[in-house]
Write a protein that holds these residues in place. Sequence first.
Motif, PDB file in Angstrom:
ATOM      1  N   TYR A  49      51.742  36.390  93.514  1.00 18.65           N
ATOM      2  CA  TYR A  49      50.303  36.172  93.627  1.00 18.65           C
ATOM      3  C   TYR A  49      49.919  35.404  94.888  1.00 18.65           C
ATOM      4  O   TYR A  49      48.756  35.067  95.069  1.00 18.65           O
ATOM      5  N   LEU A  50      50.873  35.115  95.755  1.00 19.65           N
ATOM      6  CA  LEU A  50      50.545  34.529  97.053  1.00 19.65           C
ATOM      7  C   LEU A  50      49.948  35.623  97.920  1.00 19.65           C
ATOM      8  O   LEU A  50      50.272  36.806  97.768  1.00 19.65           O
ATOM      9  N   ARG A  76      60.634  44.637  92.276  1.00 16.84           N
ATOM     10  CA  ARG A  76      60.694  43.225  91.889  1.00 16.84           C
ATOM     11  C   ARG A  76      59.377  42.736  91.305  1.00 16.84           C
ATOM     12  O   ARG A  76      59.348  41.769  90.577  1.00 16.84           O
ATOM     13  N   PHE A  77      58.273  43.371  91.636  1.00 17.46           N
ATOM     14  CA  PHE A  77      56.961  42.882  91.224  1.00 17.46           C
ATOM     15  C   PHE A  77      56.239  43.954  90.433  1.00 17.46           C
ATOM     16  O   PHE A  77      56.355  45.137  90.717  1.00 17.46           O
ATOM     17  N   ASP A  78      55.466  43.521  89.469  1.00 14.92           N
ATOM     18  CA  ASP A  78      54.650  44.476  88.726  1.00 14.92           C
ATOM     19  C   ASP A  78      53.250  44.565  89.320  1.00 14.92           C
ATOM     20  O   ASP A  78      52.357  45.154  88.731  1.00 14.92           O
ATOM     21  N   VAL A  79      53.050  43.987  90.498  1.00 15.07           N
ATOM     22  CA  VAL A  79      51.769  44.060  91.198  1.00 15.07           C
ATOM     23  C   VAL A  79      51.799  45.316  92.049  1.00 15.07           C
ATOM     24  O   VAL A  79      52.602  45.438  92.968  1.00 15.07           O
ATOM     25  N   GLY A  80      50.930  46.274  91.725  1.00 15.52           N
ATOM     26  CA  GLY A  80      50.859  47.512  92.483  1.00 15.52           C
ATOM     27  C   GLY A  80      49.968  47.359  93.708  1.00 15.52           C
ATOM     28  O   GLY A  80      49.451  46.276  93.991  1.00 15.52           O
ATOM     29  N   VAL A 136      44.248  40.806  94.441  1.00 13.45           N
ATOM     30  CA  VAL A 136      44.687  39.412  94.582  1.00 13.45           C
ATOM     31  C   VAL A 136      44.361  38.903  95.982  1.00 13.45           C
ATOM     32  O   VAL A 136      43.865  37.785  96.149  1.00 13.45           O
ATOM     33  N   LEU A 137      44.612  39.720  97.002  1.00 14.71           N
ATOM     34  CA  LEU A 137      44.303  39.318  98.373  1.00 14.71           C
ATOM     35  C   LEU A 137      42.805  39.115  98.556  1.00 14.71           C
ATOM     36  O   LEU A 137      42.373  38.187  99.248  1.00 14.71           O
ATOM     37  N   LEU A 138      42.003  39.940  97.931  1.00 16.82           N
ATOM     38  CA  LEU A 138      40.541  39.761  97.994  1.00 16.82           C
ATOM     39  C   LEU A 138      40.112  38.439  97.350  1.00 16.82           C
ATOM     40  O   LEU A 138      39.206  37.768  97.851  1.00 16.82           O
ATOM     41  N   LEU A 139      40.756  38.069  96.245  1.00 16.15           N
ATOM     42  CA  LEU A 139      40.444  36.783  95.611  1.00 16.15           C
ATOM     43  C   LEU A 139      40.802  35.613  96.523  1.00 16.15           C
ATOM     44  O   LEU A 139      40.033  34.646  96.638  1.00 16.15           O
ATOM     45  N   TRP A 140      41.965  35.673  97.176  1.00 12.40           N
ATOM     46  CA  TRP A 140      42.344  34.632  98.128  1.00 12.40           C
ATOM     47  C   TRP A 140      41.340  34.570  99.280  1.00 12.40           C
ATOM     48  O   TRP A 140      40.968  33.486  99.737  1.00 12.40           O
ATOM     49  N   THR A 141      40.916  35.737  99.754  1.00 12.99           N
ATOM     50  CA  THR A 141      39.952  35.788 100.856  1.00 12.99           C
ATOM     51  C   THR A 141      38.628  35.174 100.431  1.00 12.99           C
ATOM     52  O   THR A 141      38.050  34.368 101.171  1.00 12.99           O
ATOM     53  N   ALA A 142      38.162  35.532  99.252  1.00 14.64           N
ATOM     54  CA  ALA A 142      36.894  34.976  98.762  1.00 14.64           C
ATOM     55  C   ALA A 142      36.990  33.465  98.622  1.00 14.64           C
ATOM     56  O   ALA A 142      36.047  32.737  98.989  1.00 14.64           O
ATOM     57  N   ALA A 143      38.116  32.974  98.120  1.00 14.26           N
ATOM     58  CA  ALA A 143      38.294  31.525  97.977  1.00 14.26           C
ATOM     59  C   ALA A 143      38.273  30.831  99.339  1.00 14.26           C
ATOM     60  O   ALA A 143      37.635  29.780  99.508  1.00 14.26           O
TER      61      ALA A 143
END
Length: 173
Positions: A124-125, A141-145, A152-159
């Motif tokens: 989630y980084l 290795r990750f279940d993030v498609g 997730v990147l959009l959430l980091w950007t918004a923050a």
Amino acid sequence: MPGIRTSISTTSGRAEARRGVLGAAKFTAVAVTAFAVTLPTAFLTFAVAQTAMGERQNAALGDPGALRATVGLAVHLTLVCLISAGVAMMLRGTVPALGILVPLFFIVSDILANLPGVGTFARYLPGVAGAQILRTVPDGRFDVGPWDGLGVLLLWTAAALCGGLVTLCRRDA
């Protein structure tokens, strides 16, 4: 002279009473410029890479996921630029922002992603999650498609953008 700041952001911050509008305009300029540069660069890089591979060329833009990954590269880099701009606005400078973001994107997230037990958090980084859109074959290795990673990147950007705007509006000129 001590106490005198000559940076553009300080000067424009003093001249503009509506700092939120100023910050939004700066972020818009960063986004438009970054995307305008990275989109053609992504397609050019794809073409050059395929040409350089010669006979081993095994990808075309029509292949599943190739177009998404190529456009995703431009989107990913644009969002990373916006995260950087938001952090730079919070820290009042690019040098401290780079001091935090370069290790985060290029060192810490890769190390954490490969540690057992911590990899769950590391996916989630912003660097690890956003890079999923660049993959044509899912990383086991990750279940993030790809689309989850973009979210997730959009959430980091918004923050980062919200943090930059709040800091800009609250601090002294």
